[in-house]
Design a protein around this motif. Structure first.
Motif, mmCIF file in Angstrom:
data_model
loop_
_atom_site.group_PDB
_atom_site.id
_atom_site.type_symbol
_atom_site.label_atom_id
_atom_site.label_comp_id
_atom_site.label_asym_id
_atom_site.label_seq_id
_atom_site.Cartn_x
_atom_site.Cartn_y
_atom_site.Cartn_z
ATOM 1 N N GLN A 40 7.526 10.257 0.792
ATOM 2 C CA GLN A 40 8.496 9.181 0.561
ATOM 3 C C GLN A 40 8.095 7.915 1.322
ATOM 4 O O GLN A 40 8.251 6.811 0.811
ATOM 5 C CB GLN A 40 9.887 9.647 0.997
ATOM 6 C CG GLN A 40 10.961 8.603 0.844
ATOM 7 C CD GLN A 40 12.302 9.072 1.386
ATOM 8 O OE1 GLN A 40 12.462 10.234 1.739
ATOM 9 N NE2 GLN A 40 13.253 8.171 1.459
ATOM 10 N N GLU B 106 5.224 6.278 -0.526
ATOM 11 C CA GLU B 106 5.742 5.628 -1.733
ATOM 12 C C GLU B 106 6.493 4.345 -1.390
ATOM 13 O O GLU B 106 6.414 3.361 -2.114
ATOM 14 C CB GLU B 106 6.645 6.583 -2.523
ATOM 15 C CG GLU B 106 5.888 7.664 -3.249
ATOM 16 C CD GLU B 106 4.820 7.123 -4.191
ATOM 17 O OE1 GLU B 106 5.091 6.163 -4.936
ATOM 18 O OE2 GLU B 106 3.703 7.665 -4.174
ATOM 19 N N THR B 107 7.224 4.356 -0.277
ATOM 20 C CA THR B 107 7.936 3.158 0.156
ATOM 21 C C THR B 107 6.964 2.025 0.461
ATOM 22 O O THR B 107 7.192 0.878 0.072
ATOM 23 C CB THR B 107 8.805 3.461 1.394
ATOM 24 O OG1 THR B 107 9.748 4.485 1.061
ATOM 25 C CG2 THR B 107 9.535 2.222 1.880
#
Length: 154
Positions: A88, A91-92
């Motif tokens: 995550q 991806e951020t």
């Protein structure tokens, strides 16, 4: 498979990422575009967002394979173990860098005089001013409590 942080020689981030890709190791080196000025011209160049860091995704048993690439120094460690970055978080970073309204991004470390808010520990939610930064500790001034806090880190 986990994402790990590989520490590289200074200014070798893009070269290391290219070589890791050639070996079939999935890696990510976030790049930003900056305008550099020389005495005779200006030029847009891509520079790494994080100096000397490349993210690699591989199984724990394959971690030693990155040392086949020239420019790799070591893994980044956190609390005595190789630092793991969540999918995550990767991806951020990717989506943030693709956002059309971002014009300038920089990453900096904590400096003397910075005002910070402590997020954990006995002094959580307290505002502090950084008084000193050394290789092993921070010295913080907690004005609301009238004390100086020395935090040791690894």
């Amino acid at each position: 498979m986990n994402w790990y942080v590989v520490y590289t020689k200074p200014k070798w981030e893009k070269k290391v990422a290219d070589k890791l890709n050639q070996l079939g190791i999935e890696c990510y080196c976030p790049l930003i575009t900056q305008v550099k000025q020389w005495s005779d011209r200006k030029k847009k160049i891509e520079v790494p967002l994080f100096n000397s860091y490349v993210f690699v995704q591989l199984a724990d048993s394959e971690r030693s394979s990155v040392f086949k690439v020239a420019g790799v120094v070591r893994y980044l460690f956190w609390l005595g173990k190789p630092a793991i970055v969540k999918d995550q978080e990767i991806e951020t970073i990717k989506t943030s860098l693709k956002a059309p309204n971002i014009s300038d991004v920089s990453v900096s470390s904590i400096q003397v005089g910075d005002k910070i808010k402590l997020e954990s520990g006995a002094f959580s939610n307290q505002n502090a001013i950084v008084q000193e930064v050394s290789n092993n500790y921070y010295t913080l001034v907690l004005e609301s409590l009238g004390c100086i806090l020395k935090i040791k880190y690894k």
